[in-house]
Scaffold this active site. Structure first.
Site, PDB file in Angstrom:
ATOM      1  N   ASP A  32      15.222  86.379  76.343  1.00 59.45           N
ATOM      2  CA  ASP A  32      15.986  85.239  75.810  1.00 59.45           C
ATOM      3  C   ASP A  32      17.451  85.680  75.767  1.00 59.45           C
ATOM      4  OD1 ASP A  32      15.049  82.684  73.620  1.00 59.45           O
ATOM      5  OD2 ASP A  32      17.148  83.214  73.993  1.00 59.45           O
ATOM      6  N   LEU A  34      19.685  84.154  73.961  1.00 61.46           N
ATOM      7  CA  LEU A  34      20.156  83.688  72.643  1.00 61.46           C
ATOM      8  C   LEU A  34      21.300  82.678  72.774  1.00 61.46           C
ATOM      9  CD1 LEU A  34      19.998  87.046  70.612  1.00 61.46           C
ATOM     10  CD2 LEU A  34      18.255  85.273  70.837  1.00 61.46           C
ATOM     11  N   TYR A 153      18.612  66.482  83.836  1.00 62.88           N
ATOM     12  CA  TYR A 153      17.626  67.285  83.093  1.00 62.88           C
ATOM     13  C   TYR A 153      16.226  67.081  83.696  1.00 62.88           C
ATOM     14  CZ  TYR A 153      14.279  68.547  79.494  1.00 62.88           C
ATOM     15  OH  TYR A 153      13.190  69.073  78.832  1.00 62.88           O
ATOM     16  N   LYS A 157      13.904  69.806  86.110  1.00 67.49           N
ATOM     17  CA  LYS A 157      12.532  70.229  85.797  1.00 67.49           C
ATOM     18  C   LYS A 157      11.576  69.837  86.933  1.00 67.49           C
ATOM     19  CE  LYS A 157      12.693  72.089  81.607  1.00 67.49           C
ATOM     20  NZ  LYS A 157      12.050  73.345  81.208  1.00 67.49           N
TER      21      LYS A 157
END
Ligand code: UDP
Length: 335
Positions: A32, A34, A153, A157
């Site tokens: 990750d 962050l 978006y 995906k």
């Protein structure tokens, strides 16, 4: 056995790691950067690991290909749950490259490395946004419905879905499950992890913040839709039921082929019904403002969840808007 979870410092990823710790023996490698998740979430997850040896965290960006490859060299990763992505529709319309770079290009790179290092199972977090505007005769939405995203978006995906499928078609030992999430809401019942976006754009946390006096009012984006009370209808799924779908997906691939599943309850609530429910669970009256429609909001999005319930051993446990709002409220009081 090591499983890689990308994006585990985020909302859904953190709930999945908690369930992996509670329900399985996996050793968990987390990647990750962050950027939207929190270091404190990683610390919470580590604190839930009673053995203190099951979680290995790498603060790394998926675009650092050589560093990601080193993580595969250092570990024996055979399964992946891939959450790391950007997920705000409005932002994706303003900055499509950010979405295609992270959600599609970085996913492609991850799959490339994954297949090189013999990953066998890939669970991908996709979205109902791949369906786009759905006409009323196609509600509830089946997985077989033609996909037609209306924002970067959803497109970012959907491209990833295609890449995963194309790779799986030429690599027999690389299996995938694509999970298309509807509206994820609520928080862990133990209150250890929950939803925290910055900025927050989702309805339920925003209404709850209003009830707690953290915001002055809740704006309802349009009350002139063709729905019974004029506000948009969505299929809200409790994040713990969604997390459970990921654990079931891993098991499912032991004996079944790759597939795509909707994740929702097959039932919808209007924005006004959500607002009323938050008033009920919080016992607070707050200010509501009717605004004009938000661009890109379809009137109704409801899943047909027959496939995941019948083919996969997934049984929702928290299919209750009141519980969703209560757990979200308890979480919001803590942060
Ligand atoms: N919504 C709203 N006010 C807000 C945020 C959201 O009326 O402050 C509405 C939004 O227009 C949509 C529904 O609530 O109809 C769910 O929106 P959310 O952003 O939570 O999820 P989405 O369905 O866009 O993924």
């Amino acid at each position: 056995m090591q499983i890689l979870v990308t994006g585990a410092a985020g909302y859904i990823g953190s709930h999945v790691v908690k369930q992996l710790l509670e329900q399985t023996d996996y050793k968990i490698v987390i990647i990750d950067n962050l950027s939207t998740g929190f270091d404190s979430t990683i610390e919470t997850l580590k604190s839930l690991d009673t053995t203190k040896s099951r979680i290995k965290f790498y603060n790394q960006d998926l675009s650092n290909w050589s560093e990601i490859e080193k993580i595969f060299e250092e570990n024996c990763i055979k399964e992946i749950i891939h959450f790391a992505a950007f997920s705000q529709v409005a932002e994706s319309m303003k900055n499509p490259i950010k979405y295609y770079s992270n959600n599609t290009i970085n996913t492609t790179n991850l799959i490339n490395i994954a297949t090189k290092y013999g990953v066998k199972k890939f669970i991908f977090s996709s979205t109902a946004a791949v369906y786009g505007e759905v006409s009323s005769e196609n509600i509830p939405i089946k997985e077989s419905l033609i996909t037609n995203p209306i924002n970067p978006y959803g497109s970012s995906k959907l491209f990833s879905e295609s890449i995963i499928k194309d790779v799986a078609s030429i690599k027999n030992d690389f299996k995938y499950i694509i999970l298309r999430y509807f509206n994820v809401a609520g928080a862990d019942l133990d209150g250890k992890v929950g939803e925290c976006h910055n900025p927050e754009t989702h309805l339920i946390p925003l209404v709850i913040k209003t009830a707690l006096g953290k915001r002055e009012s809740i704006k309802i984006f349009g009350d002139d839709y063709d729905t019974p009370d004029g506000t948009c209808i969505r299929d809200y799924i409790h994040v713990c039921d969604l997390a459970d779908a990921h654990i079931e997906a891993l098991k499912y691939l032991d004996t079944n082929e790759s597939d795509t599943f909707n994740c929702g309850y097959g039932y919808g609530y209007s924005v006004k019904e959500v607002v009323e429910m938050v008033k009920k669970v919080s016992n607070v009256e707050f200010k509501i403002e009717i605004e004009k429609r938000r661009v890109g909001d379809p009137a109704v999005l409801i899943s047909d969840n027959t496939k995941i319930k019948t083919k996969m051993n997934w049984t929702p446990k928290y299919n209750d808007l009141e519980l969703i709002c209560k757990t979200a409220l308890e979480w919001e009081k803590r942060i």
